[in-house]
Structures are given as C-alpha cells and as structure tokens.
Scaffold this motif. Structure first.
Motif, mmCIF file in Angstrom:
data_model
loop_
_atom_site.group_PDB
_atom_site.id
_atom_site.type_symbol
_atom_site.label_atom_id
_atom_site.label_comp_id
_atom_site.label_asym_id
_atom_site.label_seq_id
_atom_site.Cartn_x
_atom_site.Cartn_y
_atom_site.Cartn_z
ATOM 1 N N GLN A 51 0.718 -1.257 0.031
ATOM 2 C CA GLN A 51 0.022 0.222 0.042
ATOM 3 C C GLN A 51 0.857 1.316 -0.035
ATOM 4 O OE1 GLN A 51 -2.301 -0.812 3.298
ATOM 5 N NE2 GLN A 51 -4.119 -1.593 1.958
ATOM 6 N N GLU A 52 2.031 1.022 0.643
ATOM 7 C CA GLU A 52 2.937 2.341 0.842
ATOM 8 C C GLU A 52 3.545 2.448 -0.409
ATOM 9 O OE1 GLU A 52 3.650 3.323 5.641
ATOM 10 O OE2 GLU A 52 5.169 2.127 4.609
ATOM 11 N N MET A 53 4.191 1.686 -0.879
ATOM 12 C CA MET A 53 5.185 1.885 -1.994
ATOM 13 C C MET A 53 4.885 0.982 -3.411
ATOM 14 S SD MET A 53 7.318 -0.635 -1.963
ATOM 15 C CE MET A 53 8.672 -0.299 -2.882
ATOM 16 N N HIS A 134 12.078 7.350 9.232
ATOM 17 C CA HIS A 134 11.770 6.453 7.938
ATOM 18 C C HIS A 134 11.359 7.356 6.717
ATOM 19 C CE1 HIS A 134 11.346 2.894 5.677
ATOM 20 N NE2 HIS A 134 10.936 1.896 6.760
ATOM 21 N N ALA A 135 11.421 6.982 5.414
ATOM 22 C CA ALA A 135 10.897 7.710 4.400
ATOM 23 C C ALA A 135 9.561 8.062 4.577
ATOM 24 C CB ALA A 135 11.075 6.904 3.388
ATOM 25 N N SER A 136 9.357 9.316 4.160
ATOM 26 C CA SER A 136 7.910 10.117 4.553
ATOM 27 C C SER A 136 6.849 9.096 3.796
ATOM 28 C CB SER A 136 7.931 11.341 3.812
ATOM 29 O OG SER A 136 9.104 12.148 4.100
ATOM 30 N N ILE A 137 7.093 8.431 3.051
ATOM 31 C CA ILE A 137 5.992 7.509 2.492
ATOM 32 C C ILE A 137 5.700 6.287 3.267
ATOM 33 C CG2 ILE A 137 5.768 8.721 0.095
ATOM 34 C CD1 ILE A 137 7.277 6.166 -1.173
ATOM 35 N N ARG A 285 6.817 6.766 -6.161
ATOM 36 C CA ARG A 285 6.125 7.988 -6.176
ATOM 37 C C ARG A 285 6.198 8.596 -7.562
ATOM 38 N NH1 ARG A 285 10.722 9.571 -2.013
ATOM 39 N NH2 ARG A 285 11.352 10.779 -3.786
ATOM 40 N N GLU A 286 5.271 9.648 -7.909
ATOM 41 C CA GLU A 286 5.216 10.408 -9.161
ATOM 42 C C GLU A 286 6.756 10.946 -9.574
ATOM 43 O OE1 GLU A 286 1.903 12.684 -10.323
ATOM 44 O OE2 GLU A 286 0.700 11.267 -9.518
ATOM 45 N N ASP A 287 7.320 11.620 -8.466
ATOM 46 C CA ASP A 287 8.460 12.515 -8.995
ATOM 47 C C ASP A 287 9.382 11.322 -9.499
ATOM 48 O OD1 ASP A 287 8.259 11.499 -6.002
ATOM 49 O OD2 ASP A 287 10.404 12.503 -6.266
ATOM 50 N N LEU A 288 9.600 10.131 -8.701
ATOM 51 C CA LEU A 288 10.578 9.238 -9.354
ATOM 52 C C LEU A 288 10.210 8.577 -10.669
ATOM 53 C CD1 LEU A 288 10.658 7.104 -5.930
ATOM 54 C CD2 LEU A 288 12.460 8.637 -6.870
ATOM 55 N N ALA A 289 8.917 8.442 -11.148
ATOM 56 C CA ALA A 289 8.574 8.187 -12.134
ATOM 57 C C ALA A 289 9.228 9.183 -13.371
ATOM 58 C CB ALA A 289 7.163 7.820 -12.413
ATOM 59 N N SER A 315 0.444 7.792 -14.575
ATOM 60 C CA SER A 315 1.633 8.596 -14.085
ATOM 61 C C SER A 315 2.709 7.855 -13.208
ATOM 62 C CB SER A 315 0.859 9.809 -12.950
ATOM 63 O OG SER A 315 0.315 9.121 -12.132
ATOM 64 N N MET A 316 2.446 6.636 -12.948
ATOM 65 C CA MET A 316 3.322 5.994 -12.017
ATOM 66 C C MET A 316 3.747 4.623 -12.457
ATOM 67 S SD MET A 316 2.400 7.442 -8.294
ATOM 68 C CE MET A 316 2.880 6.166 -7.461
ATOM 69 N N ALA A 317 3.427 4.190 -13.634
ATOM 70 C CA ALA A 317 3.694 2.737 -14.132
ATOM 71 C C ALA A 317 4.501 2.943 -15.508
ATOM 72 C CB ALA A 317 2.427 1.956 -14.048
ATOM 73 N N PHE A 318 5.110 1.678 -15.715
ATOM 74 C CA PHE A 318 6.023 1.561 -17.112
ATOM 75 C C PHE A 318 5.678 0.470 -17.752
ATOM 76 C CE2 PHE A 318 8.396 5.248 -14.959
ATOM 77 C CZ PHE A 318 8.280 6.116 -15.948
ATOM 78 N N LYS A 319 5.628 0.380 -19.013
ATOM 79 C CA LYS A 319 5.967 -0.982 -19.494
ATOM 80 C C LYS A 319 7.432 -0.869 -19.692
ATOM 81 C CE LYS A 319 2.055 -1.922 -22.358
ATOM 82 N NZ LYS A 319 1.530 -2.254 -23.584
#
Ligand code: NDP
Length: 430
Positions: A51-53, A134-137, A285-289, A315-319
């Motif tokens: 759920q978190e990441m 811990h990481a904010s997310i 996260r979106e910024d990482l994508a 916005s957050m997934a890739f092939k």
C-alpha cells in the motif's frame, strides 16, 4: 530542537543505560519473539508495504520472510562481542566490546521493513538502542515496526520510530545523545548525512545507490543469464540499490542475449500490485517516475537506441524499457532507479571490465561465464563490495554487505554488522 524530540532522545538515552547491561543471550530471546511475530503476521505487514510503495504483494511477502530469517540468524548467532582476554605481560589484558549508545537510522522506501530491520537488529543486539527516521511515504511501516518490537518484549525506548523532517535529522545528529547514524538512500542524502556526522564527529554507515554491472561472457549460459538479468533489473519495480542495471555483453552472443532478454522482459508488465501473480507494480512516487522518464529522454538525446521503448502507463507505471548504450552517454554514469536497462556490447573481457568499473558506484556486480579463471579475473578486479558468479547478486544475512566508491561505506549484515556500532575498550592492569 522541539521539546518532544528532546524528550524522545532523553527516553532513548535512559533506555540505553538499562539496555547496555542486558546480556547478549538474553537479547537474542527477544529476536526469537520478533521472528515469530513476523512469520505469523506476514500478510498484514506485506499489505502495508504494498500500500505504501506499490511493490508486488508476493515480493512484499518475501521481504517479510527475509526479515524473519534475519531475526532467526541473529537470535542464534555466536556472541562475538564477549570480553576477550589476551596473553600479555600485564596481569589484566582485556578487550570489551562496548555499544556506542543511541543510534539514528535514516531509512528508504524501497524495502520498507527489510532496510530498517537489517539496520536495527544487529545494532540492538550489540547493546545499542535505535531511533528510526523512515521515508515519508513509509510511516505506517515505521509505526508498525515499533509496535512489533514492543510486542516482542523489547522495552520502550529500544526501538523508537520518529516522524521528523530533514532539518530535525540534522539537529539529532548534532545532539550529544546520538552516537552514530546509518543511512540507506541516495548519494545526495549520503553526502548530507555524512557531512553533518563528520562535522559532529559521529560514526556513520552509508548504504547508497548502485549501478551494478551484469557481465555476460561468450561462454555463458545465455538463456539463464537473460532470465536472471530480467529479474535482476525488474524485481522491486527496478528500484533496488543492488541490482544489475548495466548489461555488458560479449559481441559474439550479443544478438542472442538481447533477443532472449527482451523475451523475458515481456513477462514483466505493470499490473495491480495487490494481485498475487503480479511481477511488476508501480513506481513508489510520481516524482521518481518523472525522473526516470527524463533520464530515458536524455539517454536517447545522447545517442542511445531504444531496443524496447520505455512506455508510460498512467503517471506511476511503465512498460519496462531496454536501451542500447555507448559508454560515453552521460546517462551511463547515472543510476536508473526503475524498469529501464542499459545494454553495452564489448569485444573482450578487458573492455567488459573497463566499462563495468567506469562508474562512481560499486555495490554488487555479477558475471556469467562457464570458465573458472575468467570468473576469478572478474571477481578480483571488479570494484564493488560484492560479486556474484552465474547468479543474481542478492544480500544474504550470513554474508557482509556494503559498497565501494560512491555506493557508501561500512558493513551491514553477517557477524561484521555486530561490531559497526560498538567500540573496543582496552583494559590493562597489574
Ligand atoms: P532519499 O535518499 O532522498 O531518501 C532516503 C531516506 O533519506 C528517506 O528517509 C529520506 O527522507 C531521507 N533523507 C533524504 N535526504 C535527507 C536529508 N538531507 N536529511 C535527512 N534525511 C534525508 O531517496 P529518494 O526517496 O529521494 O530517492 C531518490 C533516489 O535515491 C533514487 O532514485 C535512488 O537512486 C536512490 N535510492 C537508493 C536507495 C538504496 O537502496 N540505496 C533507496 C532509495 C533511494 P524523506 O522520505 O522524508 O525525504
């Protein structure tokens, strides 16, 4: 510093004064309890992670199982911290391994339980207490770990999760109660934490990024290398510090490898991470994508060829994508933290080694060859903390883990980790 933080650090310090007196073998019993809790509630904890990441749930379950195995390892480990008596001309000649005190862990989101447990368990077993930023997310993971340490019987103050800002982390490192800090994260965070630790003369362990080489020689089992390579690159949505990211392939088998590798790649398509069969989830996260997409474009603009295009799905997934690279491409010097591989064609072992070592990172390289001498050549000359031969490199609780160059310093896991936050005290006398 805010009063709540001051009070928390004081509570940790008070807990440490009691904890440091608990014998090693007594502490080990708590880890047996923790092992059981992790095993019994692994689905629940795995769900929090996903759920978190957005990691595929099956991989989250494996992460919790690995945490449980780590607890079991340290619960039954030999006490290498017991007092050593040496024969000298002195009547008393002893080395006591003393814990340092309250240790701060700054941990990332890519393995929300594993990274924190990997730091906390040997540190606490050595007689220290820890505070965790811990990481904010991943705050739910942080809260849950504190809850289960306390459920396992650890007194309050031995494992404390804190919601703090970067500025507060800096203030904590400067505070006299904090005796050391361990960070797993980016190179940028590593430089900042190490700077603050250095300014305040605090012990520091850094586990930073990587851009590991995955070398396939012409005598390798190409099918196995292709299958393992796709897994190395795409596990955890491509967001693993220690993972094959640069594929360095001998020209004689290049075509064969690329065909098999891209075939394997097709088996990883982004799906709902909560489905048990999903092999590729979403970025954390979106910024990482968005960062990955920019790196992809920059690689193309500098002459890379897309063997398989990296394709955004929302916005957050890739092939996942595969790039054919030349070593001069500036992106070859960057870490790609997502489902995007770089492939290099080489003429011989020397060129493979040169490209493999042409990076500021050095975590866990891999080499595939059926020739033992060749394997040894690479094992001895690759500039990394670990080398895997004919298999994916994976951290193993029994074996030391750490980086070279900008991948950091200090050791985690194994018996070596028990001494990272201790200091030997010499006692002599007549
Ligand atoms: P960061 O390094 O920024 O985050 C890791 C942890 O450090 C988080 O808890 C973060 O807190 C904290 N942190 C970051 N900067 C500071 C600071 N100046 N002072 C105190 N704490 C700090 O990683 P990102 O999440 O931004 O990921 C960016 C890149 O880092 C990735 O693309 C990848 O290259 C690398 N990375 C490597 C990891 C590894 O396993 N070695 C793990 C994660 C990332 P907060 O979340 O609140 O910002």
């Amino acid at each position: 510093m805010e009063q709540f933080l001051q009070n928390t650090l004081q509570n940790s310090q008070d807990a440490f004064q009691k904890w440091r007196k608990i014998p090693f073998e007594e502490i080990q019993k708590y880890f047996t309890q923790l092992f059981e809790i992790l095993n019994d509630r692994k689905q629940e904890f795995a769900t929090i992670i996903t759920q978190e990441m957005n990691k595929p749930i099956a991989q989250s379950v494996s992460e919790i199982e690995k945490c449980a195995a780590l607890c079991d390892y340290y619960a039954t480990a030999e006490n290498i911290l017991k007092t050593e008596q040496l024969e000298t001309e002195f009547q008393i000649s002893e080395i006591h391994h003393e814990p340092l005190g309250v240790i701060l862990g700054v941990m990332p989101w890519n393995f929300p339980f594993w990274q924190a447990i990997r730091f906390a368990v040997p540190t606490i077993l050595a007689g220290n207490v820890i505070v965790l930023k811990h990481a904010s997310i991943c705050e739910k993971s942080g809260e849950t770990m504190q809850e289960i340490f306390e459920k396992a019987g650890f007194p309050k103050g031995v494992f404390t999760f804190l919601k703090v800002s970067h500025t507060e982390v800096e203030e904590m490192i400067a505070h006299p109660i904090i005796s050391g800090v361990s960070l797993t994260g980016s190179e940028a965070a590593g430089r900042k934490i190490a700077e603050t630790a250095g300014k305040n003369l605090k012990k520091c362990v850094l586990e930073l990024g990587g851009s590991d080489a995955f070398i396939v020689c012409e005598d390798a089992d190409v099918s196995k290398a292709a299958k393992d390579g796709a897994q190395a690159r795409l596990q955890n949505n491509g967001q693993t510090c220690v993972a094959g990211k640069r594929f360095i392939i001998h020209e004689k088998i290049y075509q064969d490898f690329v065909e098999k590798f891209t075939e394997e790649y097709k088996k990883y398509q982004p799906e709902n991470p909560m489905n048990k069969e999903t092999k590729l989830g979403l970025m954390a996260r979106e910024d990482l994508a968005s960062d990955l997409e920019k790196q992809y474009q920059k690689a193309l603009n500098n002459g890379a060829k897309a063997i398989v295009a990296l394709e955004s799905v929302g916005s957050m997934a890739f092939k996942p994508g595969v790039l054919e690279m030349n070593p001069e491409n500036p992106i070859a010097q960057e870490e790609l933290f997502g489902p995007l591989a770089m492939v290099f064609k080489v003429k011989n072992d020397e060129e493979a080694l040169q490209i493999a070592n042409n990076t500021m990172f050095g975590l866990g390289n891999a080499v595939f060859t059926s020739n033992k001498e060749r394997a040894l050549f690479f094992a001895e000359n690759l500039e990394s903390g670990s080398v895997a031969i004919n298999q994916i490199f994976r951290s193993d609780v029994r074996l030391p883990f750490g980086g070279r160059k900008n991948s950091g310093y200090g050791v985690e896991l194994s018996m070596y980790a028990l001494k990272e936050f201790t200091a030997p005290k010499t006692i002599i006398g007549k």
